[in-house]
Design a protein around this motif. Structure first.
Motif, PDB file in Angstrom:
ATOM      1  N   TRP A  80       0.810  -1.213   0.000  1.00 42.39           N
ATOM      2  CA  TRP A  80       0.000   0.000   0.000  1.00 42.39           C
ATOM      3  C   TRP A  80       0.848   1.269   0.000  1.00 42.39           C
ATOM      4  O   TRP A  80       0.391   2.335  -0.420  1.00 42.39           O
ATOM      5  CB  TRP A  80      -0.932   0.007   1.218  1.00 42.39           C
ATOM      6  CG  TRP A  80      -0.211  -0.004   2.543  1.00 42.39           C
ATOM      7  CD1 TRP A  80       0.162  -1.082   3.262  1.00 42.39           C
ATOM      8  CD2 TRP A  80       0.219   1.135   3.281  1.00 42.39           C
ATOM      9  NE1 TRP A  80       0.804  -0.711   4.411  1.00 42.39           N
ATOM     10  CE2 TRP A  80       0.853   0.657   4.452  1.00 42.39           C
ATOM     11  CE3 TRP A  80       0.134   2.517   3.081  1.00 42.39           C
ATOM     12  CZ2 TRP A  80       1.395   1.507   5.402  1.00 42.39           C
ATOM     13  CZ3 TRP A  80       0.666   3.370   4.031  1.00 42.39           C
ATOM     14  CH2 TRP A  80       1.291   2.871   5.173  1.00 42.39           C
ATOM     15  N   TRP A  84      -0.948   1.971  -6.053  1.00 43.81           N
ATOM     16  CA  TRP A  84      -2.293   2.535  -6.078  1.00 43.81           C
ATOM     17  C   TRP A  84      -3.347   1.430  -6.054  1.00 43.81           C
ATOM     18  O   TRP A  84      -4.450   1.625  -5.542  1.00 43.81           O
ATOM     19  CB  TRP A  84      -2.483   3.409  -7.311  1.00 43.81           C
ATOM     20  CG  TRP A  84      -1.779   4.732  -7.227  1.00 43.81           C
ATOM     21  CD1 TRP A  84      -0.659   5.117  -7.884  1.00 43.81           C
ATOM     22  CD2 TRP A  84      -2.157   5.854  -6.418  1.00 43.81           C
ATOM     23  NE1 TRP A  84      -0.305   6.402  -7.543  1.00 43.81           N
ATOM     24  CE2 TRP A  84      -1.211   6.882  -6.650  1.00 43.81           C
ATOM     25  CE3 TRP A  84      -3.198   6.099  -5.523  1.00 43.81           C
ATOM     26  CZ2 TRP A  84      -1.281   8.119  -6.019  1.00 43.81           C
ATOM     27  CZ3 TRP A  84      -3.278   7.333  -4.898  1.00 43.81           C
ATOM     28  CH2 TRP A  84      -2.335   8.328  -5.143  1.00 43.81           C
ATOM     29  N   ARG A  87      -3.897   0.481  -2.499  1.00 45.31           N
ATOM     30  CA  ARG A  87      -4.664   1.540  -1.849  1.00 45.31           C
ATOM     31  C   ARG A  87      -6.131   1.488  -2.255  1.00 45.31           C
ATOM     32  O   ARG A  87      -7.029   1.752  -1.443  1.00 45.31           O
ATOM     33  CB  ARG A  87      -4.072   2.902  -2.211  1.00 45.31           C
ATOM     34  CG  ARG A  87      -2.658   3.111  -1.681  1.00 45.31           C
ATOM     35  CD  ARG A  87      -1.996   4.304  -2.342  1.00 45.31           C
ATOM     36  NE  ARG A  87      -0.584   4.405  -1.971  1.00 45.31           N
ATOM     37  CZ  ARG A  87       0.296   5.172  -2.589  1.00 45.31           C
ATOM     38  NH1 ARG A  87      -0.089   5.926  -3.624  1.00 45.31           N
ATOM     39  NH2 ARG A  87       1.554   5.203  -2.198  1.00 45.31           N
ATOM     40  N   VAL A 133      -8.367   7.344  -5.935  1.00 46.01           N
ATOM     41  CA  VAL A 133      -7.366   6.281  -5.979  1.00 46.01           C
ATOM     42  C   VAL A 133      -7.572   5.406  -7.204  1.00 46.01           C
ATOM     43  O   VAL A 133      -6.609   4.994  -7.867  1.00 46.01           O
ATOM     44  CB  VAL A 133      -7.421   5.441  -4.684  1.00 46.01           C
ATOM     45  CG1 VAL A 133      -6.564   4.199  -4.805  1.00 46.01           C
ATOM     46  CG2 VAL A 133      -6.977   6.279  -3.492  1.00 46.01           C
TER      47      VAL A 133
END
Length: 348
Positions: A80, A84, A87, A133
Motif C-alpha cells: 500500500w 495505487w 490503496r 485512488v
C-alpha cells in the motif's frame, strides 16, 4: 465490449455509482433537514441507502475475479505504500465498512442524528478518496498515453456523480410507485408511533419477537407507508435536481472526449495513434449516443414531466427515470470498456 476486463468494468462503474449515490443522499439529507421533519428525511433517503450496500459488495466480489485466483487478494494489499492498486482495495473496503456502520446506526437509531451525519460525511469523504485512488491507478502510468491524462480522473468523477444522481432518481420513482400501490391495495399498515419502539412487549403484553427487536417491524412499516403530498413535493424536486446534475455531468464527459481525442491525435507516439483508433469505431459512437439520449434528452424530459406528475399516478415518471438510469448505466459500461481497450503502451 472488452470482456477480458469485465470484472474491473463492473467494479469501477458500480463502485463509482455507489459513491455517487451516497454523496447525493448526503446532500439530500442536509437539504431536507432544514425543511422537513426527521421522519420525512428518513423515508426519502433510508430505503435508497440500503440498496447501496449490496451493489457495492457485488462490485467488490466481481473485482476479485480479475486476479484469476481470489486468494491472491491478500498479497495485493501488502504494498500500500507504493501501489495505487493496494490503496484502492484498502480504501474500497474502508468505504464499504464505514457505509455498513452508518447503515446499521441509521437502522437502529444508534447515537444522535448529528453523530450519524458526521459518520455519513466521513463515509462520503472515503468514497471520494476511493474514486480518486481508482483514477490514479491508470493516470500514474506514463507508458500509456490514453491513461496518463487528466481526462481519466475527470471521467471517473463524472461517472460517479452522473450515475449516482440517476440511480437516486430512479430509486425515488420506483419507491413511490411501490408505496402508492401498497396503499391502494390496503397492504401498508399504519405507521407505528415512535414511542412504541421502546416497549419490550407487544400490544397484548407478551414479549416482542426477534423481528421487532431488530427493528424490522418499525422500519419496514415506516418505509412502506404511502407517500404524503409533502414527501411527493420533495421527491419531485429531488428527481428534477438529479436530472439536471446527470445532464451537466454528461455534457462534461462529451466535451472531455473531444479534448482527449485531440490530445491523442497530436501525440507522436505509435501507442497514442493505436489508442486513437479505439475512439473512432461504431462502438464508441453508440456509447456517445446512448449517453446523450439517456442523460441529456431523457433527462430534459424527466425534468419537464416531473413538474406535472401527480402523486396519484407516479408510474409514468418512475418508468421514465428508470429508463434514463438504465441507458446511462449501459453507456458507462461501454465507456469503461473503451477505457480499457485504449491501453496501448509505449515501446511494447
Amino acid at each position: 465490449m472488452n470482456l477480458h476486463e469485465l470484472p474491473m468494468i463492473l467494479f469501477t462503474v458500480i463502485a463509482q455509482m455507489c459513491v455517487g449515490m451516497f454523496i447525493i443522499l448526503g446532500a439530500t439529507q442536509l437539504w431536507l433537514s432544514a425543511k422537513a421533519d426527521s421522519t420525512t428525511v428518513d423515508r426519502l433517503t433510508l430505503p435508497i441507502l440500503y440498496v447501496i450496500g449490496p451493489a457495492l459488495v457485488f462490485g467488490l466480489i466481481a473485482s476479485m475475479f480479475h486476479m484469476n485466483d481470489v486468494m491472491h487478494v491478500l498479497n495485493v494489499i501488502r504494498h500500500w505504500q507504493s501501489s495505487w492498486l493496494s490503496r484502492e482495495i484498502i480504501v474500497g473496503v474502508g468505504f464499504a465498512g464505514a457505509g455498513f456502520l452508518f447503515a446499521v446506526m441509521q437502522w437502529f437509531r444508534i447515537g444522535s442524528r448529528a453523530l450519524r451525519q458526521a459518520l455519513g460525511l466521513i463515509t462520503a469523504v472515503i468514497g471520494v478518496a476511493l474514486v480518486f485512488v481508482m483514477s490514479m491507478i491508470y493516470t500514474s502510468l506514463r507508458s500509456v498515453p490514453a491513461w496518463h491524462t487528466w481526462v481519466v480522473p475527470f471521467q471517473f468523477f463524472a461517472t460517479t456523480i452522473m450515475l449516482g444522481a440517476a440511480a437516486v432518481a430512479a430509486a425515488i420513482g420506483v419507491m413511490t410507485v411501490i408505496r402508492q400501490r401498497a396503499a391502494r391495495s390496503k397492504v401498508s399498515p399504519v405507521p407505528v408511533p415512535p414511542r412504541a419502539v421502546k416497549n419490550t412487549t407487544d400490544p397484548k403484553g407478551g414479549p416482542r419477537s426477534l423481528r421487532d427487536r431488530l427493528g424490522f417491524t418499525r422500519n419496514i412499516t415506516e418505509i412502506n407507508a404511502p407517500a404524503s403530498p409533502e414527501e411527493w413535493t420533495y421527491s419531485v424536486r429531488l428527481v428534477r435536481a438529479c436530472s439536471v446534475v446527470s445532464a451537466l455531468a454528461a455534457v462534461g464527459v462529451l466535451i472531455s472526449y473531444t479534448m482527449h481525442i485531440q490530445n491523442l491525435a497530436t501525440n507522436p507516439s505509435p501507442a497514442a495513434t493505436a489508442s486513437l483508433a479505439v475512439y473512432s469505431g461504431l462502438f464508441f459512437w453508440a456509447r456517445l449516443v446512448l449517453l446523450a439520449l439517456g442523460a441529456i434528452v431523457l433527462g430534459a424530459l424527466v425534468y419537464r414531466i416531473a413538474g406535472k406528475a401527480m402523486l396519484e399516478k407516479p408510474a409514468p415518471l418512475a418508468a421514465l427515470v428508470t429508463l434514463t438510469f438504465f441507458l446511462i448505466l449501459v453507456a458507462e459500461f461501454m465507456g469503461r470498456s473503451l477505457h480499457y481497450a485504449s491501453m496501448m503502451r509505449i515501446g511494447i
